[in-house]
Design a protein around this motif. Structure first.
Motif, mmCIF file in Angstrom:
data_model
loop_
_atom_site.group_PDB
_atom_site.id
_atom_site.type_symbol
_atom_site.label_atom_id
_atom_site.label_comp_id
_atom_site.label_asym_id
_atom_site.label_seq_id
_atom_site.Cartn_x
_atom_site.Cartn_y
_atom_site.Cartn_z
ATOM 1 N N VAL A 1 0.857 -1.186 0.000
ATOM 2 C CA VAL A 1 0.000 0.000 0.000
ATOM 3 C C VAL A 1 0.892 1.235 0.000
ATOM 4 C CG1 VAL A 1 -0.248 0.078 2.544
ATOM 5 C CG2 VAL A 1 -1.983 1.135 1.075
ATOM 6 N N VAL A 2 0.618 2.150 -0.926
ATOM 7 C CA VAL A 2 1.454 3.339 -1.096
ATOM 8 C C VAL A 2 0.546 4.531 -1.393
ATOM 9 C CG1 VAL A 2 3.371 4.368 -2.387
ATOM 10 C CG2 VAL A 2 3.292 1.889 -2.069
ATOM 11 N N GLN A 3 0.851 5.678 -0.800
ATOM 12 C CA GLN A 3 0.088 6.881 -1.101
ATOM 13 C C GLN A 3 0.289 7.280 -2.559
ATOM 14 O OE1 GLN A 3 -0.190 10.337 1.516
ATOM 15 N NE2 GLN A 3 0.930 9.198 3.089
ATOM 16 N N ARG A 4 -0.786 7.690 -3.187
ATOM 17 C CA ARG A 4 -0.682 8.123 -4.587
ATOM 18 C C ARG A 4 0.263 9.311 -4.718
ATOM 19 N NH1 ARG A 4 -6.518 6.971 -5.155
ATOM 20 N NH2 ARG A 4 -6.951 9.140 -4.600
ATOM 21 N N ASN A 5 0.166 10.272 -3.780
ATOM 22 C CA ASN A 5 0.996 11.476 -3.906
ATOM 23 C C ASN A 5 2.430 11.259 -3.436
ATOM 24 O OD1 ASN A 5 0.710 11.444 -1.148
ATOM 25 N ND2 ASN A 5 -0.306 13.429 -0.979
ATOM 26 N N LEU A 6 2.746 10.063 -2.979
ATOM 27 C CA LEU A 6 4.128 9.725 -2.633
ATOM 28 C C LEU A 6 4.735 8.733 -3.617
ATOM 29 C CD1 LEU A 6 4.095 9.515 1.291
ATOM 30 C CD2 LEU A 6 4.888 11.381 -0.174
ATOM 31 N N GLY A 7 4.096 8.619 -4.780
ATOM 32 C CA GLY A 7 4.739 7.869 -5.849
ATOM 33 C C GLY A 7 4.251 6.455 -6.076
ATOM 34 N N ALA A 8 2.995 6.157 -5.769
ATOM 35 C CA ALA A 8 2.487 4.798 -5.979
ATOM 36 C C ALA A 8 2.588 4.382 -7.442
ATOM 37 C CB ALA A 8 1.037 4.692 -5.498
ATOM 38 N N ASP A 9 2.213 5.280 -8.350
ATOM 39 C CA ASP A 9 2.214 4.916 -9.767
ATOM 40 C C ASP A 9 3.634 4.741 -10.304
ATOM 41 O OD1 ASP A 9 -0.523 4.997 -9.695
ATOM 42 O OD2 ASP A 9 -0.700 6.975 -10.603
ATOM 43 N N SER A 10 4.548 5.625 -9.899
ATOM 44 C CA SER A 10 5.928 5.485 -10.367
ATOM 45 C C SER A 10 6.573 4.231 -9.782
ATOM 46 C CB SER A 10 6.750 6.732 -10.022
ATOM 47 O OG SER A 10 6.833 6.922 -8.624
ATOM 48 N N LEU A 11 6.205 3.871 -8.543
ATOM 49 C CA LEU A 11 6.736 2.643 -7.954
ATOM 50 C C LEU A 11 6.221 1.434 -8.715
ATOM 51 C CD1 LEU A 11 8.370 1.211 -5.756
ATOM 52 C CD2 LEU A 11 6.310 1.250 -4.315
ATOM 53 N N ALA A 12 4.947 1.450 -9.088
ATOM 54 C CA ALA A 12 4.381 0.345 -9.864
ATOM 55 C C ALA A 12 5.129 0.193 -11.193
ATOM 56 C CB ALA A 12 2.898 0.568 -10.100
ATOM 57 N N SER A 13 5.413 1.316 -11.846
ATOM 58 C CA SER A 13 6.152 1.273 -13.113
ATOM 59 C C SER A 13 7.554 0.725 -12.914
ATOM 60 C CB SER A 13 6.219 2.678 -13.728
ATOM 61 O OG SER A 13 4.933 3.151 -14.035
ATOM 62 N N TRP A 14 8.214 1.153 -11.836
ATOM 63 C CA TRP A 14 9.565 0.681 -11.559
ATOM 64 C C TRP A 14 9.574 -0.823 -11.288
ATOM 65 C CZ3 TRP A 14 11.882 -1.593 -7.280
ATOM 66 C CH2 TRP A 14 13.269 -1.712 -7.349
ATOM 67 N N LEU A 15 8.610 -1.309 -10.528
ATOM 68 C CA LEU A 15 8.539 -2.742 -10.240
ATOM 69 C C LEU A 15 8.340 -3.544 -11.519
ATOM 70 C CD1 LEU A 15 6.350 -2.601 -7.007
ATOM 71 C CD2 LEU A 15 8.713 -3.437 -7.136
ATOM 72 N N THR A 16 7.509 -3.036 -12.410
ATOM 73 C CA THR A 16 7.307 -3.707 -13.698
ATOM 74 C C THR A 16 8.604 -3.751 -14.483
ATOM 75 O OG1 THR A 16 4.984 -3.004 -13.765
ATOM 76 C CG2 THR A 16 6.001 -3.654 -15.855
ATOM 77 N N GLU A 17 9.340 -2.648 -14.470
ATOM 78 C CA GLU A 17 10.629 -2.596 -15.176
ATOM 79 C C GLU A 17 11.631 -3.597 -14.606
ATOM 80 O OE1 GLU A 17 11.809 1.430 -14.696
ATOM 81 O OE2 GLU A 17 10.276 2.226 -16.078
ATOM 82 N N GLN A 18 11.494 -3.911 -13.304
ATOM 83 C CA GLN A 18 12.401 -4.863 -12.667
ATOM 84 C C GLN A 18 11.999 -6.314 -12.933
ATOM 85 O OE1 GLN A 18 15.167 -3.385 -11.352
ATOM 86 N NE2 GLN A 18 14.014 -1.632 -12.163
ATOM 87 N N GLY A 19 10.915 -6.512 -13.656
ATOM 88 C CA GLY A 19 10.511 -7.868 -14.020
ATOM 89 C C GLY A 19 9.410 -8.460 -13.171
ATOM 90 N N PHE A 20 8.808 -7.664 -12.295
ATOM 91 C CA PHE A 20 7.696 -8.162 -11.478
ATOM 92 C C PHE A 20 6.366 -7.830 -12.161
ATOM 93 C CE2 PHE A 20 11.116 -7.239 -8.421
ATOM 94 C CZ PHE A 20 11.257 -8.488 -7.841
ATOM 95 N N ALA A 21 5.461 -8.777 -12.145
ATOM 96 C CA ALA A 21 4.124 -8.543 -12.686
ATOM 97 C C ALA A 21 3.350 -7.707 -11.675
ATOM 98 C CB ALA A 21 3.427 -9.870 -12.945
ATOM 99 N N THR A 22 3.167 -6.437 -11.980
ATOM 100 C CA THR A 22 2.614 -5.483 -11.017
ATOM 101 C C THR A 22 1.327 -4.866 -11.546
ATOM 102 O OG1 THR A 22 4.860 -4.940 -10.301
ATOM 103 C CG2 THR A 22 3.116 -3.414 -9.658
#
Length: 201
Positions: free
Chosen positions: A161-182
């Motif tokens: 769980v991550v606050q939207r205004n603290l980067g939830a969407d960018s974290l999701a993108s980064w996790l996908t880039e690292q090879g995790f199905a996010t």
């Protein structure tokens, strides 16, 4: 620099107080103190994770991790829901680990243990829940999440769980880039719940 909840050895006042909380429909009286995350009670992000996250069926003997356990709300709720699994509360903060162990013991939950970092018992994680410490900074956060997400079993799943205004969407993108199905599973009260799985080989 002021002390943070992610300090390993907090030096602030350690007077313990008790509070009443309700977690997944169960009432608990728990101990908290200063120098840990959200000592006043259940924080909004953890509440969203508790109420908006699916509870998958797990076989007996599964390993569950609460990453950044604080005083233990997720650990307690998961241990109660999965009595045949081992729930491991992870926190760098020694005061948080002690409180999680005490609160589990006071609640009669014998399937809980606490640890500071990964070990053999967390080599294959079936379920991981976390309200991760975003404020430690992006580099440290990425290192922390990578350390634990690579330990997911092939059929394992993590919910963050991550606050939207603290980067939830960018974290999701980064996790996908690292090879995790996010995927973005739920949104409520300014928070997103992310579902993270190992990518198929």
């Amino acid at each position: 620099m002021s002390e943070h909840y992610f300090s390993s050895h907090p030096t602030s006042d350690s007077a313990v107080r008790q509070i009443d909380v309700r977690l997944l429909g169960e009432d608990y009286r728990v101990s908290t103190t200063a120098g840990i995350f959200s000592p006043q009670g259940l924080d909004k992000g953890t509440a969203v994770l508790l109420h908006k996250t699916p509870l998958p069926e797990l076989p007996a003997g599964s390993t569950i991790v609460d990453l950044g356990c604080g005083w233990g709300p997720l650990t307690l709720a998961l241990a109660r829901h999965y009595p045949a699994s081992t729930v491991i509360g992870i926190d760098v903060n020694e005061r948080a680990r002690a409180l999680t162990a005490k609160n589990a013991d006071d609640a009669g939950l014998a399937n809980v243990r606490v640890a500071e970092g990964p070990d053999n018992a967390t080599a294959h994680i079936d379920l991981l829940w976390s309200n991760p410490p975003i404020r430690i900074g992006k580099e440290a956060l990425h290192e922390l999440l990578t350390t634990w997400l690579v330990r997911l079993a092939p059929t394992g799943v993590a919910y963050l769980v991550v606050q939207r205004n603290l980067g939830a969407d960018s974290l999701a993108s980064w996790l996908t880039e690292q090879g995790f199905a996010t995927s973005k599973l739920r949104s409520q009260k300014g928070y997103r719940v992310l579902e993270v799985r190992p990518s198929a080989p």
